[in-house]
Design a protein around this motif. Sequence first.
Motif, PDB file in Angstrom:
ATOM      1  N   VAL A  47       0.848  -1.197   0.000  1.00  0.00           N
ATOM      2  CA  VAL A  47       0.000   0.000   0.000  1.00  0.00           C
ATOM      3  C   VAL A  47       0.888   1.254   0.000  1.00  0.00           C
ATOM      4  O   VAL A  47       0.664   2.202  -0.760  1.00  0.00           O
ATOM      5  N   LYS A  48       1.921   1.214   0.837  1.00  0.00           N
ATOM      6  CA  LYS A  48       2.848   2.364   0.877  1.00  0.00           C
ATOM      7  C   LYS A  48       3.504   2.575  -0.482  1.00  0.00           C
ATOM      8  O   LYS A  48       3.650   3.708  -0.957  1.00  0.00           O
ATOM      9  N   ALA A  49       3.902   1.449  -1.111  1.00  0.00           N
ATOM     10  CA  ALA A  49       4.604   1.554  -2.408  1.00  0.00           C
ATOM     11  C   ALA A  49       3.695   2.224  -3.446  1.00  0.00           C
ATOM     12  O   ALA A  49       4.145   3.048  -4.250  1.00  0.00           O
ATOM     13  N   ALA A  50       2.411   1.885  -3.420  1.00  0.00           N
ATOM     14  CA  ALA A  50       1.477   2.481  -4.390  1.00  0.00           C
ATOM     15  C   ALA A  50       1.344   3.985  -4.155  1.00  0.00           C
ATOM     16  O   ALA A  50       1.218   4.765  -5.106  1.00  0.00           O
TER      17      ALA A  50
ATOM     18  N   TYR B 280      -6.957  -2.119   6.922  1.00  0.00           N
ATOM     19  CA  TYR B 280      -5.644  -2.067   6.273  1.00  0.00           C
ATOM     20  C   TYR B 280      -4.638  -1.242   7.089  1.00  0.00           C
ATOM     21  O   TYR B 280      -3.596  -0.839   6.556  1.00  0.00           O
ATOM     22  N   ALA B 281      -4.971  -0.970   8.357  1.00  0.00           N
ATOM     23  CA  ALA B 281      -4.079  -0.177   9.214  1.00  0.00           C
ATOM     24  C   ALA B 281      -3.702   1.142   8.527  1.00  0.00           C
ATOM     25  O   ALA B 281      -2.530   1.464   8.333  1.00  0.00           O
TER      26      ALA B 281
ATOM     27  N   ALA C 219      -3.408   4.687  -2.658  1.00  0.00           N
ATOM     28  CA  ALA C 219      -2.979   3.697  -1.670  1.00  0.00           C
ATOM     29  C   ALA C 219      -4.122   2.718  -1.377  1.00  0.00           C
ATOM     30  O   ALA C 219      -3.935   1.499  -1.365  1.00  0.00           O
ATOM     31  N   ALA C 220      -5.329   3.263  -1.169  1.00  0.00           N
ATOM     32  CA  ALA C 220      -6.485   2.394  -0.889  1.00  0.00           C
ATOM     33  C   ALA C 220      -6.791   1.497  -2.089  1.00  0.00           C
ATOM     34  O   ALA C 220      -7.187   0.335  -1.929  1.00  0.00           O
TER      35      ALA C 220
ATOM     36  N   THR D 196      -3.301  -8.273   0.684  1.00  0.00           N
ATOM     37  CA  THR D 196      -4.021  -7.558   1.738  1.00  0.00           C
ATOM     38  C   THR D 196      -4.691  -8.548   2.690  1.00  0.00           C
ATOM     39  O   THR D 196      -4.663  -8.362   3.911  1.00  0.00           O
ATOM     40  N   MET D 197      -5.274  -9.618   2.143  1.00  0.00           N
ATOM     41  CA  MET D 197      -5.946 -10.590   3.009  1.00  0.00           C
ATOM     42  C   MET D 197      -4.946 -11.302   3.916  1.00  0.00           C
ATOM     43  O   MET D 197      -5.273 -11.638   5.052  1.00  0.00           O
ATOM     44  N   ARG D 198      -3.722 -11.502   3.411  1.00  0.00           N
ATOM     45  CA  ARG D 198      -2.685 -12.103   4.281  1.00  0.00           C
ATOM     46  C   ARG D 198      -2.401 -11.180   5.464  1.00  0.00           C
ATOM     47  O   ARG D 198      -2.258 -11.624   6.597  1.00  0.00           O
TER      48      ARG D 198
END
Length: 387
Positions: A52-55, A239-240, A277-278, A288-290
């Motif tokens: 998410v951060k990378a995106a 997703y914190a 990011a979302a 994300t599910m992991r």
Amino acid sequence: MSVHFSLSARVQSLKPSSTVAVSSRALELRRQGIDVISMSVGEPDFDTPPHVKAAAIAAIESGKTKYTAVSGIAELREAISAKFQRENGLSHAADAVTVTSGGKQALFNAFFALLNPGDEVLIPAPYWVSYPEMVAFTGAVPVPVPTTPESGFQLDPGVLEALVTPRTRMIVLNSPGNPTGAVFPPDVLEAVAGIAQRHNLMIVTDEMYEHLVYGAEHISIGTFAPNHTLTVNGASKAYAMTGWRIGYAGGPKAVIAAMNAIQSQSTSNASSVSQYAALAALEQHEETMRFIEMARTAYRERRDVIVAGLNALGLPTPTPHGAFYVMANTDRIDSNELEAARRLLDEARVAVVPGTDFGAPGQVRLSYATDMATIREVLARIEALVG
Ligand code: GLU
């Protein structure tokens, strides 16, 4: 020369958020070098997942830094539409979805889009502090629907229906619930959906904690009453991503259009970078599910330790089946929960939120979205206090 001005009548009756107030106070004490442990704000302790951060970084570097459509970028609304179908069994096309600056703004826009002064809104109690305040801010009247700790704060549809009057316009649901952790079972949701249909009420359902369930199943009430339901959710808890401020809602197109009109005159759009990011969180579903599975397993272990620990210390605490909060009865510390919370902060150096603004007298809320060592330290500090 002093300048005289008066605040609006509306804001003079608005109470600031006590969850935010307690956590700000805890932060301030820590800044002063006082060793306070905050169990107050409901915020995952995990970092936002790397994909998410990378995106978000890629979005910044490729110039995705301008205004977006009021309702959010089309790709994100498509991804939310697909998520509603995949995870919730809800059919909301992308133009029946809107993206907001956190779940709070989705709720705020929804209440202003749907409520007139004097309308009544049924809210199961204990409730999250912001529902009644936001509802009252529109001029409508929050009407608490009582539940009990003995039942695990389960909602009784009969109790709810008995409170319906000709002025009732809306039911606010939050399952899994903040602060109780209660998860409403399918038969209760179906019964509430039936009440909404019979009395022509709108259901606003806040499903922010949908993934954080422990041995219970989350069902979206919108599957039972699609034309009467606005479903609110967001990236913060699953997703914190609390600080990124991404919420969203799906529901009847006329309601979404009204919410967009309000947003167009207030914040314009949620942060463009946060939207990308979302989008990654939703599109890179397996990764994300992991992350969610890892977090859920950790929360469940922490819940078991904190519930057992508080009960052993003589602070009766029901076992919640969702979210990451417990409600502890604090009679053992003081019969008044404000005084109990004050003693926990000043003497035990543990910040908790008093139940007062949650409609939960005699109880305090502890968030267990923190590591196990901290939870054990909190229990040791409370033990030293209650001796
Ligand atoms: N929802 C979280 C809580 O109850 C975050 C703080 C807030 O917005 O109230 O602690």
